[in-house]
Design an enzyme around this catalytic site. Sequence first.
Site, short mmCIF file in Angstrom:
data_model
loop_
_atom_site.label_atom_id
_atom_site.label_comp_id
_atom_site.label_asym_id
_atom_site.label_seq_id
_atom_site.Cartn_x
_atom_site.Cartn_y
_atom_site.Cartn_z
N HIS A 100 11.49 -7.16 20.24
CA HIS A 100 12.45 -8.24 20.46
C HIS A 100 11.74 -9.56 20.77
CE1 HIS A 100 15.70 -10.19 23.07
NE2 HIS A 100 16.27 -10.06 21.88
N HIS B 108 14.76 -18.71 19.75
CA HIS B 108 16.03 -18.05 20.02
C HIS B 108 17.16 -19.03 20.31
CE1 HIS B 108 19.13 -16.22 22.60
NE2 HIS B 108 18.99 -15.18 21.79
#
Length: 319
Positions: A47, A89
């Site tokens: 991730h 992100h």
Amino acid sequence: MTHLRALSSSLVLLGTTGLLAPMVAQAQNGALAQQRQDLQNFQVIAHRGASGHAPEHTWHAYDKAVAMGADYLELDVHMSADGHLIAIHDTSLERTTDGQGPVKEHDLSELKTLDAGSWFNAAHPKHADDAYQNARLLTLDEVIERYGQDVRYYIETKSPEDYPKLQSALVSKLEAAGLVQAGSVVIQSFSQPSLQEVHGLNPDIPLVQLLWYSPGDDGSLEEWTGVTPAPAEITDADFQAIADYAVGVGPNYQYDGQTVIDESFIKQAHANDLLVHSYTINDQASMRQLLDWGVDGLFTNFPDRLEEVLADRQETGKD
């Protein structure tokens, strides 16, 4: 995957005569089939890289994830003001850089001046490293140039409503780099329209519909974008609607410490030919629970922790 890259290069060179075009197509079809087969096995998805150990979406995090043996590098992509795909992100810069404002309002040259690493040392002192200071934001081009087809990429289209050209730009880039044909990429999104557009552009790309379950105003669970009803109310028809364009779903496992999916959710998804890749699982007890339930992959900031759990299960014969 190095052998696939070498094979593809040789076939393309020889294929200029037109004699080996069927062999090129066969090699590409074989790589895509292999990826689909591999997805039936459990996948370790790093991730934002090994983002528990190093600043997310930097070389430090990506290189660590590769070294830890992750099956996929997970990347979030936004677009700069001048149209470059940027691995970051958040929609805005404040949390992970020393910049300010939305990513989309800055040219690449401005984004490249930002420090994308020092924040991590302050936020995670146990994992701090002076080498992380002044780490730079990365473009998707740079990531592909570094790793090529030697790794697999799990890419999320972020805020696609802000970037009308995001899907076409992303697919074109992946195709040009040979990553789709090599079976090296999965695309995920919370946006159903984004995934459906990608599917229309290239149906060979495996897609995963992200899901976020949290309490609504009345306290009952609801999915953030309305793609499905609450887990307890999902029907086969709901899953089938996703299976029309995607190979899997990516649900959150918990909200505010409370579990929002269970084994029956995973079994029902499987019954409708959908994989389940849950996020973001960083403690080993949760990893073990989800593995017992039959999940097909986990997103984690700590690929090494997940690899330890998998190794222990193999030793004890659970897998």
